[in-house]
Every structure is written in structure tokens, then in C-alpha cells.
Scaffold this motif. Structure first.
Motif, PDB file in Angstrom:
ATOM      1  N   ALA A  47      -6.175  60.401  21.125  1.00  0.00           N
ATOM      2  CA  ALA A  47      -7.618  60.332  20.863  1.00  0.00           C
ATOM      3  C   ALA A  47      -8.099  58.878  20.942  1.00  0.00           C
ATOM      4  CB  ALA A  47      -7.931  60.939  19.495  1.00  0.00           C
ATOM      5  N   GLY A  48      -7.306  57.953  20.427  1.00  0.00           N
ATOM      6  CA  GLY A  48      -7.650  56.531  20.475  1.00  0.00           C
ATOM      7  C   GLY A  48      -7.696  56.014  21.898  1.00  0.00           C
ATOM      8  N   GLN A  49      -6.788  56.484  22.719  1.00  0.00           N
ATOM      9  CA  GLN A  49      -6.756  56.086  24.140  1.00  0.00           C
ATOM     10  C   GLN A  49      -8.002  56.627  24.857  1.00  0.00           C
ATOM     11  OE1 GLN A  49      -3.055  57.264  25.947  1.00  0.00           O
ATOM     12  NE2 GLN A  49      -3.641  56.444  27.937  1.00  0.00           N
ATOM     13  N   PHE A  50      -8.340  57.879  24.577  1.00  0.00           N
ATOM     14  CA  PHE A  50      -9.492  58.488  25.233  1.00  0.00           C
ATOM     15  C   PHE A  50     -10.791  57.763  24.856  1.00  0.00           C
ATOM     16  CE2 PHE A  50     -13.034  61.509  25.298  1.00  0.00           C
ATOM     17  CZ  PHE A  50     -13.043  61.782  26.656  1.00  0.00           C
ATOM     18  N   TYR A  51     -10.938  57.401  23.571  1.00  0.00           N
ATOM     19  CA  TYR A  51     -12.163  56.752  23.099  1.00  0.00           C
ATOM     20  C   TYR A  51     -12.014  55.226  22.995  1.00  0.00           C
ATOM     21  CZ  TYR A  51     -15.035  60.898  22.035  1.00  0.00           C
ATOM     22  OH  TYR A  51     -15.822  62.024  22.114  1.00  0.00           O
ATOM     23  N   ALA A  52     -11.088  54.634  23.763  1.00  0.00           N
ATOM     24  CA  ALA A  52     -10.799  53.187  23.671  1.00  0.00           C
ATOM     25  C   ALA A  52     -12.051  52.327  23.852  1.00  0.00           C
ATOM     26  CB  ALA A  52      -9.745  52.811  24.701  1.00  0.00           C
ATOM     27  N   VAL A  53     -13.022  52.818  24.635  1.00  0.00           N
ATOM     28  CA  VAL A  53     -14.262  52.073  24.865  1.00  0.00           C
ATOM     29  C   VAL A  53     -15.009  51.798  23.552  1.00  0.00           C
ATOM     30  CG1 VAL A  53     -15.540  54.205  25.379  1.00  0.00           C
ATOM     31  CG2 VAL A  53     -16.385  52.054  26.270  1.00  0.00           C
ATOM     32  N   HIS A  54     -14.758  52.627  22.538  1.00  0.00           N
ATOM     33  CA  HIS A  54     -15.447  52.475  21.251  1.00  0.00           C
ATOM     34  C   HIS A  54     -14.596  51.763  20.204  1.00  0.00           C
ATOM     35  CE1 HIS A  54     -18.757  54.861  22.611  1.00  0.00           C
ATOM     36  NE2 HIS A  54     -18.086  55.983  22.680  1.00  0.00           N
ATOM     37  N   LYS A  55     -13.475  51.118  20.616  1.00  0.00           N
ATOM     38  CA  LYS A  55     -12.524  50.664  19.584  1.00  0.00           C
ATOM     39  C   LYS A  55     -13.051  49.565  18.660  1.00  0.00           C
ATOM     40  CE  LYS A  55      -9.413  47.732  22.369  1.00  0.00           C
ATOM     41  NZ  LYS A  55     -10.094  47.885  23.688  1.00  0.00           N
ATOM     42  N   GLU A  56     -14.083  48.842  19.085  1.00  0.00           N
ATOM     43  CA  GLU A  56     -14.674  47.818  18.200  1.00  0.00           C
ATOM     44  C   GLU A  56     -15.788  48.374  17.311  1.00  0.00           C
ATOM     45  OE1 GLU A  56     -13.010  45.204  18.119  1.00  0.00           O
ATOM     46  OE2 GLU A  56     -11.937  45.420  20.022  1.00  0.00           O
ATOM     47  N   ARG A  57     -16.156  49.634  17.534  1.00  0.00           N
ATOM     48  CA  ARG A  57     -17.287  50.199  16.764  1.00  0.00           C
ATOM     49  C   ARG A  57     -16.836  50.581  15.356  1.00  0.00           C
ATOM     50  NH1 ARG A  57     -20.519  52.300  21.139  1.00  0.00           N
ATOM     51  NH2 ARG A  57     -22.120  53.032  19.701  1.00  0.00           N
ATOM     52  N   PRO A  58     -17.760  50.505  14.387  1.00  0.00           N
ATOM     53  CA  PRO A  58     -17.368  50.796  12.996  1.00  0.00           C
ATOM     54  C   PRO A  58     -16.871  52.220  12.780  1.00  0.00           C
ATOM     55  CG  PRO A  58     -19.756  50.498  13.199  1.00  0.00           C
ATOM     56  CD  PRO A  58     -19.164  50.084  14.506  1.00  0.00           C
ATOM     57  N   PHE A  59     -17.313  53.151  13.641  1.00  0.00           N
ATOM     58  CA  PHE A  59     -16.945  54.554  13.444  1.00  0.00           C
ATOM     59  C   PHE A  59     -15.667  54.946  14.182  1.00  0.00           C
ATOM     60  CE2 PHE A  59     -20.130  54.385  16.909  1.00  0.00           C
ATOM     61  CZ  PHE A  59     -19.402  54.971  17.952  1.00  0.00           C
ATOM     62  N   PHE A  60     -14.975  53.982  14.827  1.00  0.00           N
ATOM     63  CA  PHE A  60     -13.830  54.312  15.679  1.00  0.00           C
ATOM     64  C   PHE A  60     -12.731  55.073  14.914  1.00  0.00           C
ATOM     65  CE2 PHE A  60      -9.696  53.108  17.641  1.00  0.00           C
ATOM     66  CZ  PHE A  60      -9.858  53.764  18.859  1.00  0.00           C
ATOM     67  N   GLY A  61     -12.345  54.564  13.750  1.00  0.00           N
ATOM     68  CA  GLY A  61     -11.255  55.180  12.982  1.00  0.00           C
ATOM     69  C   GLY A  61     -11.567  56.622  12.608  1.00  0.00           C
ATOM     70  N   GLU A  62     -12.798  56.799  12.154  1.00  0.00           N
ATOM     71  CA  GLU A  62     -13.284  58.134  11.768  1.00  0.00           C
ATOM     72  C   GLU A  62     -13.292  59.078  12.986  1.00  0.00           C
ATOM     73  OE1 GLU A  62     -17.711  59.109  10.430  1.00  0.00           O
ATOM     74  OE2 GLU A  62     -16.854  57.423   9.330  1.00  0.00           O
ATOM     75  N   LEU A  63     -13.736  58.547  14.116  1.00  0.00           N
ATOM     76  CA  LEU A  63     -13.829  59.337  15.344  1.00  0.00           C
ATOM     77  C   LEU A  63     -12.442  59.800  15.799  1.00  0.00           C
ATOM     78  CD1 LEU A  63     -15.435  60.382  17.839  1.00  0.00           C
ATOM     79  CD2 LEU A  63     -15.252  58.070  18.804  1.00  0.00           C
TER      80      LEU A  63
END
Ligand code: RTP
Ligand code: MG
Length: 140
Positions: A47-63
């Protein structure tokens, strides 16, 4: 407009509530054809790899935690202007802002648990389709 392909995910809040069929009906009614589909359960790493574009966003961990929490349904959709058409039937990210009749207006629980993902352009569509599907699995 040419025939396009786009990538879609029915997210865990929707699979949990058994809404796959209702969401697929909305996609089909919008003129999109489901040319590939499978149910999978992502690891947090995937999931982290798929959403890597958002990794600096505050909601990344939750996502990432949410997307790996329960099974999802990954899909390839085909149709005229499919990328924009899919974004339109999905509705705005936050269901409070989503237009009447859209998937997120009808089914999303919150800005995070918002029932569906859709590629945001031709490049991301191609990358995201290739992340989950082989060419042989796309039956147009
Ligand atoms: P998606 O990528 O899933 O199709 O959604 P989107 O383009 O409408 O929204 P995007 O900005 O790309 O955000 C990706 C997903 O992250 C979650 N999110 N949570 N808590 C928050 O403020 C927040 N903001 C975004 C949502 O699940 C969103 O769909
Ligand atoms: Mg997005």
C-alpha cells in the motif's frame, strides 16, 4: 475522445460493507466497462509503494494502514474518456463536497474512507494498471 483505460480500486470501507456490486453498477451506468478485476489484500508495504506519491503528506500513515486493513477490489476500466469519466462518477475526495449521484456522495464514510480510488491522468493510469495486472489479464 479516444477509448482510454484507467485503474480503479474499491477501497476497504466499501468491500467491508459489501458494496462492490453497487459501485460496479455506477461505473457501468457511467459507460465504463470493467475489463479486469480481482480481490486482493495488500500488505502495508505494498500500500505504501502504491501511494508513494503521498508519502510526505500528513495522512500517509493513516492511508496506508487503511488500504491494508481489509481486502480491496482492483479494476481496469475502459471507455471513451475513461479517466475523466471515472473521476466524475467517483465524486470529490471529501464526500461532503461530492456531487449528488456520485459514488463518494452515496457511499463514502469520510475523506479518508472514501470507497474508491481512480487514476488522475494517463501516465498514472498506465503505471497503476501495470502495478497490479499483466497484459494477459486485460480482456477488452
Ligand atoms: P484517490 O487517489 O484515492 O483516487 O483519491 P483522490 O485523487 O480523490 O485524492 P488524493 O488527494 O490523491 O488522496 C489520496 C487518498 O488519500 C486519502 N486522503 N485522506 N485525511 C485526509 O485529509 C486525506 N486526504 C486524502 C483519501 O483516501 C484519498 O482518496
Ligand atoms: Mg489521487
Amino acid at each position: 475522445m479516444a477509448i482510454q483505460r484507467t485503474f480503479s480500486i474499491i477501497k476497504p470501507d466499501a468491500t467491508r460493507r459489501n458494496l462492490t456490486g453497487k459501485i460496479n453498477a455506477k461505473l457501468e451506468e457511467a459507460g465504463l466497462r470493467i475489463i479486469a478485476q480481482k480481490r486482493i489484500h495488500l500488505t502495508q508495504a505494498q500500500a505504501g509503494q502504491f501511494y508513494a506519491v503521498h508519502k510526505e503528506r500528513p495522512f500517509f500513515g493513516e492511508l496506508v494502514e487503511f488500504m491494508a486493513s481489509e481486502p480491496i477490489v482492483v479494476q481496469v476500466l475502459e471507455g471513451e474518456d475513461a479517466i475523466a469519466k471515472n473521476r466524475e462518477v467517483m465524486g470529490a475526495t471529501n464526500p461532503a463536497d461530492a456531487a449528488e449521484g456520485t459514488i463518494r456522495k452515496e457511499f463514502a464514510l469520510s475523506i479518508g474512507e472514501n470507497s474508491i480510488h481512480g487514476s488522475d491522468g494517463p501516465d498514472t493510469a498506465a503505471t497503476e494498471i501495470a502495478f497490479f495486472f499483466s497484459g494477459l489479464e486485460l480482456v477488452g
